[in-house]
Scaffold this active site. Structure first.
Site, mmCIF file in Angstrom:
data_model
loop_
_atom_site.group_PDB
_atom_site.id
_atom_site.type_symbol
_atom_site.label_atom_id
_atom_site.label_comp_id
_atom_site.label_asym_id
_atom_site.label_seq_id
_atom_site.Cartn_x
_atom_site.Cartn_y
_atom_site.Cartn_z
ATOM 1 N N ASP A 165 0.937 -1.233 0.016
ATOM 2 C CA ASP A 165 -0.239 -0.064 -0.094
ATOM 3 C C ASP A 165 0.542 1.101 0.053
ATOM 4 O O ASP A 165 1.566 1.650 0.929
ATOM 5 C CB ASP A 165 -0.899 -0.017 1.194
ATOM 6 C CG ASP A 165 -1.800 0.982 1.180
ATOM 7 O OD1 ASP A 165 -1.634 2.013 0.687
ATOM 8 O OD2 ASP A 165 -2.824 0.979 2.089
ATOM 9 N N ARG B 235 0.102 4.484 -0.135
ATOM 10 C CA ARG B 235 -0.785 5.800 0.030
ATOM 11 C C ARG B 235 0.007 6.545 0.839
ATOM 12 O O ARG B 235 0.965 5.991 1.853
ATOM 13 C CB ARG B 235 -2.256 5.366 0.524
ATOM 14 C CG ARG B 235 -3.073 4.814 -0.373
ATOM 15 C CD ARG B 235 -4.322 4.434 0.451
ATOM 16 N NE ARG B 235 -4.362 3.189 0.403
ATOM 17 C CZ ARG B 235 -5.573 2.719 1.145
ATOM 18 N NH1 ARG B 235 -6.563 3.161 1.449
ATOM 19 N NH2 ARG B 235 -5.344 1.418 1.458
ATOM 20 N N THR C 63 -10.441 1.469 11.256
ATOM 21 C CA THR C 63 -9.764 0.895 10.235
ATOM 22 C C THR C 63 -9.295 -0.545 10.722
ATOM 23 O O THR C 63 -9.263 -0.768 12.121
ATOM 24 C CB THR C 63 -8.156 1.738 9.990
ATOM 25 O OG1 THR C 63 -7.597 1.026 8.899
ATOM 26 C CG2 THR C 63 -7.328 1.685 11.465
ATOM 27 N N LYS D 24 -1.768 2.346 8.179
ATOM 28 C CA LYS D 24 -2.741 3.494 8.348
ATOM 29 C C LYS D 24 -2.277 4.269 9.526
ATOM 30 O O LYS D 24 -2.110 5.417 9.726
ATOM 31 C CB LYS D 24 -4.301 3.221 8.125
ATOM 32 C CG LYS D 24 -4.850 4.626 8.048
ATOM 33 C CD LYS D 24 -6.436 4.470 7.646
ATOM 34 C CE LYS D 24 -6.551 3.735 5.979
ATOM 35 N NZ LYS D 24 -7.792 3.535 5.893
#
Length: 85
Positions: free
Chosen positions: A3, A5, A26, A31
């Protein structure tokens, strides 16, 4: 694929709004780490629980086993994605 991001823009918006501590919905530990890296405090992680079924079981297993998502799937085995319970 990992990921990739970047949570920087969202983190800056939260700080600009005066939000520095919050609960986060989440299952993704990346994250949490990403947002903490911008000085934000996650006071609580609220899990997003969706039961596995015949249509999403492989996807959910991949999220849990390969991406490290915090999911409760007691019947899953993280050995081989071709063969999992």
């Amino acid at each position: 694929a990992p990921d990739l991001r970047d949570y920087g823009v969202g983190a800056k918006i939260l700080v600009d709004l005066g939000i520095k501590r919050f609960r986060l919905m989440t299952n993704n530990p990346v994250k949490i780490t990403g947002l903490r890296g911008y000085g934000l405090e996650i006071s609580e992680r609220v899990p997003i629980e969706i039961p596995a079924n015949q249509f999403n079981e492989k996807y959910m297993n991949t999220k849990m086993c390969k991406m490290g998502h915090m999911l409760h799937m007691p019947d899953s085995v993280c050995i081989d994605h071709k063969e999992h319970k």
